[in-house]
Design a protein around this motif. Structure first.
Motif, PDB file in Angstrom:
ATOM      1  N   MET A 188      23.881 -14.305   8.471  1.00  0.00           N
ATOM      2  CA  MET A 188      23.470 -14.272   7.900  1.00  0.00           C
ATOM      3  C   MET A 188      25.151 -13.578   7.337  1.00  0.00           C
ATOM      4  O   MET A 188      25.973 -13.711   7.258  1.00  0.00           O
ATOM      5  CB  MET A 188      23.270 -12.830   6.749  1.00  0.00           C
ATOM      6  N   MET A 190      27.795 -14.440   3.537  1.00  0.00           N
ATOM      7  CA  MET A 190      27.781 -14.559   2.031  1.00  0.00           C
ATOM      8  C   MET A 190      29.213 -14.056   1.850  1.00  0.00           C
ATOM      9  O   MET A 190      29.419 -14.504   0.843  1.00  0.00           O
ATOM     10  CB  MET A 190      26.747 -13.896   1.564  1.00  0.00           C
ATOM     11  N   THR A 191      29.462 -12.472   2.635  1.00  0.00           N
ATOM     12  CA  THR A 191      31.080 -12.786   1.925  1.00  0.00           C
ATOM     13  C   THR A 191      32.677 -13.343   2.104  1.00  0.00           C
ATOM     14  O   THR A 191      32.317 -13.463   3.711  1.00  0.00           O
ATOM     15  CB  THR A 191      31.304 -11.270   2.641  1.00  0.00           C
ATOM     16  N   GLY A 196      32.716 -10.207  -2.068  1.00  0.00           N
ATOM     17  CA  GLY A 196      31.592 -10.092  -1.094  1.00  0.00           C
ATOM     18  C   GLY A 196      30.594  -9.529  -2.517  1.00  0.00           C
ATOM     19  O   GLY A 196      29.402 -10.594  -1.904  1.00  0.00           O
ATOM     20  N   THR A 197      30.431  -8.951  -3.163  1.00  0.00           N
ATOM     21  CA  THR A 197      29.504  -8.956  -4.209  1.00  0.00           C
ATOM     22  C   THR A 197      28.975  -9.806  -5.249  1.00  0.00           C
ATOM     23  O   THR A 197      28.117 -10.629  -5.117  1.00  0.00           O
ATOM     24  CB  THR A 197      29.583  -7.183  -4.949  1.00  0.00           C
ATOM     25  N   PHE A 221      32.935 -11.455   6.461  1.00  0.00           N
ATOM     26  CA  PHE A 221      32.793 -10.894   7.517  1.00  0.00           C
ATOM     27  C   PHE A 221      31.138 -12.037   7.840  1.00  0.00           C
ATOM     28  O   PHE A 221      29.739 -12.285   6.938  1.00  0.00           O
ATOM     29  CB  PHE A 221      31.548  -9.779   6.366  1.00  0.00           C
ATOM     30  N   SER A 223      28.357 -11.433  10.817  1.00  0.00           N
ATOM     31  CA  SER A 223      28.254  -9.856  11.538  1.00  0.00           C
ATOM     32  C   SER A 223      27.352 -11.337  12.963  1.00  0.00           C
ATOM     33  O   SER A 223      26.763 -12.299  12.927  1.00  0.00           O
ATOM     34  CB  SER A 223      27.605  -9.255  11.713  1.00  0.00           C
ATOM     35  N   LYS A 265      36.644  -2.269  14.128  1.00  0.00           N
ATOM     36  CA  LYS A 265      34.980  -1.842  12.801  1.00  0.00           C
ATOM     37  C   LYS A 265      35.408   0.239  13.469  1.00  0.00           C
ATOM     38  O   LYS A 265      35.469   0.331  14.584  1.00  0.00           O
ATOM     39  CB  LYS A 265      34.163  -1.932  13.019  1.00  0.00           C
ATOM     40  N   TRP A 430      26.967  -2.448   3.632  1.00  0.00           N
ATOM     41  CA  TRP A 430      26.954  -3.850   3.464  1.00  0.00           C
ATOM     42  C   TRP A 430      25.417  -3.683   3.052  1.00  0.00           C
ATOM     43  O   TRP A 430      24.709  -2.946   2.846  1.00  0.00           O
ATOM     44  CB  TRP A 430      26.690  -4.305   5.438  1.00  0.00           C
ATOM     45  N   SER A 433      26.880  -2.913  -2.160  1.00  0.00           N
ATOM     46  CA  SER A 433      26.887  -1.596  -1.910  1.00  0.00           C
ATOM     47  C   SER A 433      26.606  -0.620  -2.928  1.00  0.00           C
ATOM     48  O   SER A 433      25.369  -0.319  -3.191  1.00  0.00           O
ATOM     49  CB  SER A 433      28.524  -1.062  -1.912  1.00  0.00           C
ATOM     50  N   ASN A 435      27.176   1.407  -5.846  1.00  0.00           N
ATOM     51  CA  ASN A 435      27.071   0.637  -7.490  1.00  0.00           C
ATOM     52  C   ASN A 435      26.718  -0.118  -7.739  1.00  0.00           C
ATOM     53  O   ASN A 435      25.978  -0.281  -8.003  1.00  0.00           O
ATOM     54  CB  ASN A 435      28.879   0.680  -7.470  1.00  0.00           C
ATOM     55  N   VAL A 436      26.085  -0.990  -6.545  1.00  0.00           N
ATOM     56  CA  VAL A 436      26.010  -1.975  -6.332  1.00  0.00           C
ATOM     57  C   VAL A 436      24.000  -2.356  -6.884  1.00  0.00           C
ATOM     58  O   VAL A 436      22.834  -2.769  -7.362  1.00  0.00           O
ATOM     59  CB  VAL A 436      25.422  -3.206  -5.668  1.00  0.00           C
ATOM     60  N   LEU A 439      23.255  -1.056 -10.207  1.00  0.00           N
ATOM     61  CA  LEU A 439      23.085  -2.168 -10.950  1.00  0.00           C
ATOM     62  C   LEU A 439      21.972  -2.861 -11.090  1.00  0.00           C
ATOM     63  O   LEU A 439      20.813  -3.484 -11.823  1.00  0.00           O
ATOM     64  CB  LEU A 439      24.182  -3.249 -10.910  1.00  0.00           C
TER      65      LEU A 439
HETATM   66  C1  LIG Z   1      30.487  -4.330   9.135  1.00  0.00           C
HETATM   67  C2  LIG Z   1      30.159  -4.767   8.274  1.00  0.00           C
HETATM   68  C3  LIG Z   1      29.184  -6.247   8.810  1.00  0.00           C
HETATM   69  C4  LIG Z   1      28.775  -7.091   7.708  1.00  0.00           C
HETATM   70  N1  LIG Z   1      28.569  -8.293   7.934  1.00  0.00           N
HETATM   71  C5  LIG Z   1      28.582  -9.367   6.770  1.00  0.00           C
HETATM   72  C6  LIG Z   1      27.571 -10.109   7.331  1.00  0.00           C
HETATM   73  O1  LIG Z   1      26.922  -9.999   8.515  1.00  0.00           O
HETATM   74  N2  LIG Z   1      27.629 -11.284   6.674  1.00  0.00           N
HETATM   75  C7  LIG Z   1      27.488 -11.455   4.664  1.00  0.00           C
HETATM   76  O2  LIG Z   1      27.356 -12.102   4.130  1.00  0.00           O
HETATM   77  N3  LIG Z   1      28.706 -10.161   4.547  1.00  0.00           N
HETATM   78  C8  LIG Z   1      29.046  -9.162   5.713  1.00  0.00           C
HETATM   79  N4  LIG Z   1      29.311  -7.860   5.252  1.00  0.00           N
HETATM   80  C9  LIG Z   1      29.859  -7.501   4.181  1.00  0.00           C
HETATM   81  C10 LIG Z   1      29.122  -7.106   3.167  1.00  0.00           C
HETATM   82  O3  LIG Z   1      28.337  -6.690   2.692  1.00  0.00           O
HETATM   83  C11 LIG Z   1      30.215  -6.353   1.543  1.00  0.00           C
HETATM   84  O4  LIG Z   1      31.490  -5.772   2.670  1.00  0.00           O
HETATM   85  C12 LIG Z   1      29.469  -5.652   0.541  1.00  0.00           C
HETATM   86  O5  LIG Z   1      29.017  -6.373   0.182  1.00  0.00           O
HETATM   87  C13 LIG Z   1      31.244  -5.249  -0.599  1.00  0.00           C
HETATM   88  O6  LIG Z   1      31.373  -6.635  -0.703  1.00  0.00           O
HETATM   89  P1  LIG Z   1      33.413  -6.744  -0.548  1.00  0.00           P
HETATM   90  O7  LIG Z   1      33.853  -5.946   0.379  1.00  0.00           O
HETATM   91  O8  LIG Z   1      33.805  -8.355  -1.165  1.00  0.00           O
HETATM   92  O9  LIG Z   1      33.467  -5.550  -1.942  1.00  0.00           O
HETATM   93  P2  LIG Z   1      33.960  -6.018  -3.829  1.00  0.00           P
HETATM   94  O10 LIG Z   1      32.683  -6.362  -4.090  1.00  0.00           O
HETATM   95  O11 LIG Z   1      34.919  -6.176  -4.143  1.00  0.00           O
HETATM   96  O12 LIG Z   1      32.942  -4.170  -4.280  1.00  0.00           O
HETATM   97  C14 LIG Z   1      34.038  -3.502  -3.664  1.00  0.00           C
HETATM   98  C15 LIG Z   1      33.179  -1.860  -4.173  1.00  0.00           C
HETATM   99  O13 LIG Z   1      33.023  -2.315  -5.775  1.00  0.00           O
HETATM  100  C16 LIG Z   1      31.587  -1.341  -6.008  1.00  0.00           C
HETATM  101  N5  LIG Z   1      31.293  -2.316  -7.376  1.00  0.00           N
HETATM  102  C17 LIG Z   1      31.231  -4.403  -7.169  1.00  0.00           C
HETATM  103  N6  LIG Z   1      30.995  -4.647  -8.287  1.00  0.00           N
HETATM  104  C18 LIG Z   1      30.930  -3.466  -8.880  1.00  0.00           C
HETATM  105  C19 LIG Z   1      30.589  -3.191 -10.293  1.00  0.00           C
HETATM  106  N7  LIG Z   1      29.904  -4.735 -11.226  1.00  0.00           N
HETATM  107  N8  LIG Z   1      29.906  -2.168 -10.958  1.00  0.00           N
HETATM  108  C20 LIG Z   1      30.790  -1.280 -10.325  1.00  0.00           C
HETATM  109  N9  LIG Z   1      31.125  -1.037  -9.105  1.00  0.00           N
HETATM  110  C21 LIG Z   1      30.981  -2.288  -8.255  1.00  0.00           C
HETATM  111  C22 LIG Z   1      30.865  -1.896  -4.963  1.00  0.00           C
HETATM  112  O14 LIG Z   1      29.716  -1.041  -4.929  1.00  0.00           O
HETATM  113  C23 LIG Z   1      32.310  -1.300  -3.542  1.00  0.00           C
HETATM  114  O15 LIG Z   1      32.095  -0.654  -3.503  1.00  0.00           O
HETATM  115  C24 LIG Z   1      30.103  -6.610   6.319  1.00  0.00           C
HETATM  116  C25 LIG Z   1      30.868  -5.221   6.201  1.00  0.00           C
HETATM  117  C26 LIG Z   1      30.515  -4.810   7.485  1.00  0.00           C
HETATM  118  C27 LIG Z   1      31.615  -3.733   6.839  1.00  0.00           C
END
Ligand SMILES: Cc1cc2nc3c(=O)[nH]c(=O)nc-3n(C[C@H](O)[C@H](O)[C@H](O)COP(=O)(O)OP(=O)(O)OC[C@H]3O[C@@H](n4cnc5c(N)ncnc54)[C@H](O)[C@@H]3O)c2cc1C
Length: 550
Positions: A188, A190-191, A196-197, A221, A223, A265, A430, A433, A435-436, A439
């Motif tokens: 998958m 998405m990010t 990412g969120t 990202f 995986s 990682k 992943w 997170s 906070n998400v 929500l």
């Molecule tokens: C080892 C690893 C493998 C991964 N593999 C994949 C993969 O295979 N496919 C894929 O698509 N993604 C993958 N990811 C990505 C992962 O899903 C994202 O890192 C995660 O969804 C968070 O997105 P971001 O890193 O962009 O952080 P952000 O979206 O920038 O979020 C940062 C922080 O802000 C918080 N936040 C966000 N919105 C709000 C809000 N409205 N109010 C308050 N707080 C908020 C979040 O909870 C988080 O703590 C992987 C990540 C890791 C670490």
């Protein structure tokens, strides 16, 4: 038998033996109770055979190897041609073959791609929880493959073409088009870098051509890059859309996936996580254009469930190692397990491990019943983010505390605790997170208000009579009614999780366990670290004995 050379300078004694060659099912009373309570008692014998296999010394050693020799990206071959393949240690492939052979990627689906009858979710979760105690990295493609079928339901014709390969129990790591292989795995993407969120900020573009789309852009990202196809989100003319991108185009050419790097990682090291660019990569649409988020969320709901199952398994192994060590290690002429402060600490940890497996398997029962029972469907919807939040957030600190029970040995890489500790945080990050998750719970409460209220009332009824239940329900209501409820969502979600855990223990665990949990976690007493719960001596003894038979 291990033959050891004698030490020249001293005798080696008072070290705990390795915690291996155990039946991970038979030695886990909380797991057995949760399996029984959630309709899977008929699986006991098979689960015990599974537990013996995964609890073996050979599996523990393979897990060490798979993580000590992490995957490597091969971007080009010796002549400068692009390869974009990843090399794994044979131990990783061994785990993939084991888990796929057991159907952990497929057993919750029928041959037609519909949800399998109960107790498919509970039976698989019990196995997944045991696997998480041993090796976590390979579980990423296993969980994504099983969850992808949730999203692929939006495109039945495409799904039906792929189904025989997805449901196959043959792991086939060869780099060939999916239709030539004995079985396939799915990932998958998405990010992206800028979000990412907030996937609506995705800039990757999907341009319609013929019966598919050409994708240009990137994922920050992605995986398990050696999967045979990936569900990705991209901006099509009609908006953010879900698409399935195979490694090979329908004409048999390698598709335009260019892997840039593998992430270095903290944990999850046996699993490769890539940064990837898409160059005119072919993909099929899954669901309507502009419906990308609602389509892929059907996958994400299942991966969130798996995050919680896996974190409960990580907690269980950390605790089992701690109790095992405390039973063997003597300090000040007494076994650690007989020292009062250590006993209370182990029992306090055991309360959360009991709660984690109970609440997770109860949630799996809701997934088992969701297709025919709207109340279970509402429960699955509301409680998945709640349970993911609490179990995945509890695990890292929990593992650290269990690690400390082993003293210095816990901190050293040769033991299991260091790897479990580095593994634990990712499940909270992943698939949405913390906070998400908060929500998402608020969203469920707003959009399915009546159904969510009914879930709250059911939890209150199941936990009725336990200490602190009324106050917890009132506090949840107060938080949700407040104008600044978004700021305080974590507080409501945590309380909801504790209530759900108390309810799961009340209906599934032997008497006294739910009462002890509710008193310690819903009541006003108890501190912010483990070892401070108000537990009586007889409950302490019972909790420790339930962790591992003496
Ligand atoms: C080892 C690893 C493998 C991964 N593999 C994949 C993969 O295979 N496919 C894929 O698509 N993604 C993958 N990811 C990505 C992962 O899903 C994202 O890192 C995660 O969804 C968070 O997105 P971001 O890193 O962009 O952080 P952000 O979206 O920038 O979020 C940062 C922080 O802000 C918080 N936040 C966000 N919105 C709000 C809000 N409205 N109010 C308050 N707080 C908020 C979040 O909870 C988080 O703590 C992987 C990540 C890791 C670490």
């Amino acid at each position: 038998m291990t033959v050891r050379a004698p030490a020249d300078t001293h005798e080696v004694f008072n070290q705990s033996p390795p915690f291996v060659d155990v039946d991970l099912y038979a030695c886990d009373a909380a797991l057995q109770d949760a399996v029984r309570a959630n309709g899977a008692a008929g699986e006991a014998e098979a689960l015990s055979a599974f537990g013996r296999r995964w609890g073996s010394a050979a599996m523990a050693e393979a897990a060490r190897l798979a993580n000590e020799y992490p995957p490597r990206l091969k971007t080009y071959d010796a002549r400068g041609f692009r390869r974009d393949t990843v090399e794994f240690h044979p131990a990783y492939h061994g785990f993939m073959a084991e888990s796929i052979g057991e159907g952990l990627h497929a057993s919750t689906w029928t041959a037609e791609g519909a949800p399998a009858p109960a107790p498919a979710e509970v039976a698989r979760a019990a196995r997944f929880y045991m696997v998480a105690q041993v090796e976590n990295g390979h579980m990423c493609p296993v969980t994504m493959t099983r969850a992808a079928l949730g999203a692929l339901a939006a495109e039945p014709a495409l799904r039906d073409r792929l189904l025989p390969k997805i449901l196959s129990r043959h792991y086939d790591p060869s780099f060939r088009p999916w239709w030539e292989k004995a079985g396939m795995t799915l990932g998958m993407g998405m990010t992206e870098k800028q979000g990412g969120t907030d996937v609506r900020a995705n800039t990757t573009r999907a341009t319609p051509v013929g019966d598919g789309y050409l994708i240009d852009g990137h994922k920050w990202f992605m995986s398990a890059p050696m999967c045979d196809a990936f569900l990705v989100l991209a901006q099509a003319p009609g908006g953010l859309t879900c698409l399935l991108m195979p490694r090979f185009r329908p004409d048999g050419q390698v598709n335009g996936l260019r892997f840039q790097r593998l992430k270095d990682k903290l944990g999850n090291r046996s699993n490769a996580s890539s940064e990837v660019e898409f160059v005119n990569a072919f993909a099929w649409r899954v669901g309507e254009e502009g419906r990308g988020v609602p389509t892929i969320i059907r996958m994400v709901q299942l991966t969130r469930l798996d995050c919680a199952i896996s974190s409960a398994g990580i907690m269980r192994m950390a605790l089992a190692q701690a109790v095992h060590h405390a039973r063997h290690r003597t300090v000040f002429q007494r076994k650690l397990v007989d020292q009062p402060m250590m006993r209370l600490l182990l029992a306090d940890l055991a309360l959360d491990a009991e709660a984690a497996v109970a609440v997770v398997l109860r949630l799996c029962r809701s997934f088992d019943g969701a297709a025919r029972d709207p109340q279970e469907a509402a429960r699955a919807r509301l409680l998945t983010p709640v349970v993911k939040y609490w179990v995945c957030k509890t695990a890292p600190a929990f593992v650290y505390e269990a690690m400390e029970c082993l003293g210095g040995n816990g901190y050293v890489e040769e033991g299991a605790l260091a790897r479990l500790f580095r593994e634990a945080p990712v499940n909270a990050i992943w698939e949405g997170s913390g906070n998400v998750m908060g929500l998402d719970v608020l969203r469920a409460l707003a959009r399915e208000a009546e159904e969510s209220r009914a879930v709250l009332a059911a939890l209150g009824a199941e936990a009725a009579g336990l200490p602190g239940v009324g106050e917890t329900l009132a506090a949840i209501e107060r938080t949700l009614a407040a104008p600044e409820r978004e700021a305080h969502a974590r507080s409501a979600v945590e309380r909801l999780a504790l209530l759900a855990a108390a309810a799961a223990l009340a209906t599934g665990a032997p008497s006294g366990i739910a009462e002890a949990f509710a008193r310690a976690r819903l009541g006003p007493s108890g501190g912010r670290t483990w070892g401070t719960a108000p537990l009586e001596g007889s409950v302490v003894t019972r909790l420790i004995e339930r962790v591992l038979p003496a």
